[in-house]
Design an enzyme around this catalytic site. Structure first.
Site, PDB file in Angstrom:
ATOM      1  N   THR A  83       0.856  -1.178   0.000  1.00  9.87           N
ATOM      2  CA  THR A  83       0.000   0.000   0.000  1.00  9.87           C
ATOM      3  C   THR A  83       0.892   1.228   0.000  1.00  9.87           C
ATOM      4  O   THR A  83       1.956   1.218   0.628  1.00  9.87           O
ATOM      5  CB  THR A  83      -0.913   0.038   1.247  1.00  9.87           C
ATOM      6  OG1 THR A  83      -1.421   1.366   1.435  1.00  9.87           O
ATOM      7  CG2 THR A  83      -0.167  -0.362   2.506  1.00  9.87           C
ATOM      8  N   CYS A 196      -1.545   5.173  -5.441  1.00  7.61           N
ATOM      9  CA  CYS A 196      -2.414   4.364  -4.588  1.00  7.61           C
ATOM     10  C   CYS A 196      -2.517   3.013  -5.264  1.00  7.61           C
ATOM     11  O   CYS A 196      -2.765   2.945  -6.483  1.00  7.61           O
ATOM     12  CB  CYS A 196      -3.789   5.002  -4.423  1.00  7.61           C
ATOM     13  SG  CYS A 196      -4.976   3.934  -3.580  1.00  7.61           S
TER      14      CYS A 196
END
Length: 230
Positions: A83, A196
């Site tokens: 992430t 992202c």
């Protein structure tokens, strides 16, 4: 081959992309029936998301540090956090483990510099776009970072949490993202970083003439290189 420790679940939709890319990368390099040696620790993202929006980064760091130690104890030889946003607590995690951490922003900066870029637009969660922990890593590499305007940041953030992290792909949201990509280029960006890990589920290079850099793909590719390095 080194064993990769993959700290995932944030969200599981992007974690499955990491799993696929890591295995595809090893197979491409070694051929045959080869696949990646990896250990996955998948957290409950609902707990992390609530703490993020409370601003309780210390507790998210505690949760991920415990998970990272578990990966190390299980035999992982280096760590990949699956992430972008939770690299905010990468320094805290690094302090608790004795194995290297492959930082997603550093991996991305290396590719951008290799391609001769000096200015990029950045898409991501509000945390990634607005706080320093990610942008500074790119800027320290000599890359100017341009973020979307406030209303655009709101759209990007909402789509990530309300749609992409829940496996929903919305064509209207895709169009909105592509318009934001174009606006970043108009403001001086030479390319756009998909900062992202879920955004690559929505837009890809073939969707736009603008050069886009998918951090998930970059991160996974460098993890494969590190795993196979002698």
């Amino acid at each position: 081959m080194k064993t990769i420790g993959l700290l995932g679940g944030m969200s599981w939709e992007s974690t499955q992309t990491y799993y696929r890319l890591l295995n595809e990368g090893v197979k491409r390099r070694l051929g045959g029936l080869h696949s990646a040696k990896l250990i996955l620790y998948s957290v409950d993202f609902a707990e992390i998301e609530e703490l993020q929006h409370q601003g309780n980064w210390a507790e998210t760091g505690n949760i991920l540090s415990r998970a990272a130690r578990a990966l190390e104890q299980a035999g992982a030889e280096f760590l990949v956090i699956g992430t972008n946003t939770m690299h905010k607590v990468a320094p805290e995690i690094e302090q608790t483990i004795g194995i290297p951490l492959l930082h997603i922003a550093d991996a991305t900066a290396g590719v951008l510099k290799q391609d001769g870029l000096s200015s990029v637009g950045l898409l991501g969660t509000r945390f990634t776009m607005e706080q320093d922990f990610y942008r500074e890593r790119l800027e320290q590499a000599g890359i100017q970072v341009i973020v979307p305007e406030e209303p655009e940041r709101e759209v990007i953030h909402r789509v990530i949490y309300e749609e992409l992290c829940q496996g929903e792909i919305n064509q209207a949201s895709k169009q909105a993202y592509l318009e934001i990509v174009t606006s970043l280029i108009e403001r001086g960006a030479q390319a756009v970083v998909l900062g992202c890990t879920e955004i690559g589920l929505l837009i890809r290079q073939e969707d736009t003439p603008v050069a886009v850099y998918d951090t998930t793909e970059i991160h996974a590719a460098q993890a494969v290189e590190k795993a196979l390095a002698t």
